[in-house]
Design a protein around this motif. Structure first.
Motif, PDB file in Angstrom:
ATOM      1  N   THR A  18      45.724 -32.410 -36.483  1.00  0.00           N
ATOM      2  CA  THR A  18      46.266 -32.897 -35.217  1.00  0.00           C
ATOM      3  C   THR A  18      46.104 -31.917 -34.064  1.00  0.00           C
ATOM      4  O   THR A  18      46.204 -32.310 -32.913  1.00  0.00           O
ATOM      5  CB  THR A  18      47.765 -33.236 -35.341  1.00  0.00           C
ATOM      6  N   HIS A  19      45.876 -30.646 -34.364  1.00  0.00           N
ATOM      7  CA  HIS A  19      45.807 -29.641 -33.298  1.00  0.00           C
ATOM      8  C   HIS A  19      44.798 -28.560 -33.678  1.00  0.00           C
ATOM      9  O   HIS A  19      44.844 -28.040 -34.785  1.00  0.00           O
ATOM     10  CB  HIS A  19      47.190 -29.021 -33.092  1.00  0.00           C
ATOM     11  N   PRO A  20      43.913 -28.165 -32.765  1.00  0.00           N
ATOM     12  CA  PRO A  20      42.901 -27.165 -33.115  1.00  0.00           C
ATOM     13  C   PRO A  20      43.454 -25.746 -33.287  1.00  0.00           C
ATOM     14  O   PRO A  20      42.896 -24.964 -34.049  1.00  0.00           O
ATOM     15  CB  PRO A  20      41.905 -27.234 -31.961  1.00  0.00           C
ATOM     16  N   ASP A  21      44.551 -25.408 -32.593  1.00  0.00           N
ATOM     17  CA  ASP A  21      45.077 -24.049 -32.683  1.00  0.00           C
ATOM     18  C   ASP A  21      46.568 -24.034 -32.303  1.00  0.00           C
ATOM     19  O   ASP A  21      46.941 -23.517 -31.247  1.00  0.00           O
ATOM     20  CB  ASP A  21      44.285 -23.105 -31.778  1.00  0.00           C
ATOM     21  N   GLU A  78      40.993 -17.862 -40.257  1.00  0.00           N
ATOM     22  CA  GLU A  78      41.059 -19.129 -40.988  1.00  0.00           C
ATOM     23  C   GLU A  78      39.681 -19.495 -41.538  1.00  0.00           C
ATOM     24  O   GLU A  78      38.655 -19.121 -40.956  1.00  0.00           O
ATOM     25  CB  GLU A  78      41.556 -20.220 -40.033  1.00  0.00           C
ATOM     26  N   ILE A  79      39.672 -20.230 -42.637  1.00  0.00           N
ATOM     27  CA  ILE A  79      38.422 -20.736 -43.189  1.00  0.00           C
ATOM     28  C   ILE A  79      37.732 -21.580 -42.120  1.00  0.00           C
ATOM     29  O   ILE A  79      38.383 -22.403 -41.463  1.00  0.00           O
ATOM     30  CB  ILE A  79      38.667 -21.541 -44.491  1.00  0.00           C
ATOM     31  N   PRO A  80      36.448 -21.374 -41.895  1.00  0.00           N
ATOM     32  CA  PRO A  80      35.771 -22.123 -40.840  1.00  0.00           C
ATOM     33  C   PRO A  80      35.530 -23.579 -41.255  1.00  0.00           C
ATOM     34  O   PRO A  80      35.013 -23.848 -42.336  1.00  0.00           O
ATOM     35  CB  PRO A  80      34.450 -21.374 -40.661  1.00  0.00           C
ATOM     36  N   SER A  81      35.950 -24.475 -40.396  1.00  0.00           N
ATOM     37  CA  SER A  81      35.750 -25.900 -40.676  1.00  0.00           C
ATOM     38  C   SER A  81      34.480 -26.379 -39.984  1.00  0.00           C
ATOM     39  O   SER A  81      34.016 -25.765 -39.022  1.00  0.00           O
ATOM     40  CB  SER A  81      36.952 -26.703 -40.189  1.00  0.00           C
ATOM     41  N   PRO A  82      33.925 -27.472 -40.469  1.00  0.00           N
ATOM     42  CA  PRO A  82      32.719 -27.996 -39.830  1.00  0.00           C
ATOM     43  C   PRO A  82      33.046 -28.483 -38.419  1.00  0.00           C
ATOM     44  O   PRO A  82      34.204 -28.791 -38.122  1.00  0.00           O
ATOM     45  CB  PRO A  82      32.298 -29.153 -40.746  1.00  0.00           C
ATOM     46  N   PRO A  83      32.045 -28.551 -37.562  1.00  0.00           N
ATOM     47  CA  PRO A  83      32.282 -28.966 -36.169  1.00  0.00           C
ATOM     48  C   PRO A  83      32.493 -30.474 -36.059  1.00  0.00           C
ATOM     49  O   PRO A  83      31.689 -31.191 -35.489  1.00  0.00           O
ATOM     50  CB  PRO A  83      31.022 -28.510 -35.445  1.00  0.00           C
ATOM     51  N   HIS A  88      39.429 -35.253 -38.519  1.00  0.00           N
ATOM     52  CA  HIS A  88      38.727 -35.267 -39.812  1.00  0.00           C
ATOM     53  C   HIS A  88      38.884 -33.965 -40.591  1.00  0.00           C
ATOM     54  O   HIS A  88      38.476 -33.879 -41.742  1.00  0.00           O
ATOM     55  CB  HIS A  88      37.240 -35.569 -39.604  1.00  0.00           C
ATOM     56  N   ARG A  89      39.458 -32.958 -39.957  1.00  0.00           N
ATOM     57  CA  ARG A  89      39.587 -31.657 -40.623  1.00  0.00           C
ATOM     58  C   ARG A  89      40.538 -31.701 -41.810  1.00  0.00           C
ATOM     59  O   ARG A  89      40.334 -30.998 -42.789  1.00  0.00           O
ATOM     60  CB  ARG A  89      40.049 -30.590 -39.633  1.00  0.00           C
ATOM     61  N   GLY A  90      41.595 -32.501 -41.743  1.00  0.00           N
ATOM     62  CA  GLY A  90      42.553 -32.572 -42.842  1.00  0.00           C
ATOM     63  C   GLY A  90      41.911 -33.033 -44.139  1.00  0.00           C
ATOM     64  O   GLY A  90      42.109 -32.433 -45.198  1.00  0.00           O
ATOM     65  N   GLU A  91      41.127 -34.088 -44.056  1.00  0.00           N
ATOM     66  CA  GLU A  91      40.441 -34.593 -45.250  1.00  0.00           C
ATOM     67  C   GLU A  91      39.454 -33.555 -45.784  1.00  0.00           C
ATOM     68  O   GLU A  91      39.367 -33.323 -46.994  1.00  0.00           O
ATOM     69  CB  GLU A  91      39.712 -35.892 -44.931  1.00  0.00           C
ATOM     70  N   TRP A  92      38.715 -32.919 -44.880  1.00  0.00           N
ATOM     71  CA  TRP A  92      37.775 -31.882 -45.291  1.00  0.00           C
ATOM     72  C   TRP A  92      38.512 -30.763 -46.026  1.00  0.00           C
ATOM     73  O   TRP A  92      38.104 -30.333 -47.094  1.00  0.00           O
ATOM     74  CB  TRP A  92      37.044 -31.331 -44.061  1.00  0.00           C
TER      75      TRP A  92
END
Length: 182
Positions: A18-21, A78-83, A88-92
């Motif tokens: 929900t929030h990038p940072d 933090e572990i780098p997430s895909p762009p 969609h980051r939560g599911e990843w």
């Protein structure tokens, strides 16, 4: 020998999807103050933090008590997430947390190597304010456990490691909990 105090940041005001940072919420600020009260007598020690807002705000409780500034170092971040979109980051992340390092993308393996390299570079007792997965990288390395999640550190828990050359040892695992990371 360096004794490292690995602190997971306090409870964030927003989730990974929900929030990038996000910074800390009220509970997270209370957790950071309690952590700082527990560690105050150890220092002042060198203080290193991830560049993300929730870790910076957690480290601020020690910065005030020790009248110093933390070193900001992305190598304990933090572990780098895909762009992809934040939604969609939560599911990843859920998929990554259930994986083993050898099954993940090479870029995540390189990130893991950088976390271990940075932790191994400390030559004096240091407090490192970081993240769930980065702390798991260190614990998994010591336990020779290839799972991404081998330990569930609660917000503002303190995991203590001794590192001397290639010899890493867990002195104390931080408190585990039903913590949400997404």
């Amino acid at each position: 020998m360096a004794r490292l105090y690995l602190i997971r940041h306090g409870k964030a005001a927003g989730s990974w999807d929900t929030h990038p940072d996000p910074g800390l919420d009220d509970v997270g600020r209370e957790q950071a103050e309690a952590m700082a009260a527990a560690l105050t007598a150890l220092g002042p020690l060198p203080l290193v933090t991830s560049p993300l807002r929730r870790t910076r705000e957690t480290a601020a409780a020690l910065e005030r008590r020790w009248a110093m500034s933390a070193e900001v170092d992305s190598r304990v971040g933090e572990i780098p997430s895909p762009p992809t979109a934040v939604a969609h980051r939560g599911e990843w992340l859920r998929n990554v947390l259930q994986s083993r390092w050898h099954n993940l993308d090479q870029s995540l393996g390189l990130w893991r190597t950088q976390v271990l390299k940075r932790l191994g570079e400390f030559t004096q007792d240091t407090v490192v304010v970081s993240h769930f997965v980065a702390i798991n990288v260190a614990v998994g390395h010591i336990l020779q456990d290839d799972r991404v999640t081998c330990f569930r550190p609660e917000n503002c828990s303190c995991t203590v490691l001794d590192i001397q050359d290639r010899h890493w040892k867990i002195v104390e695992l931080g408190i585990e909990g039903e913590c949400k990371v997404f």
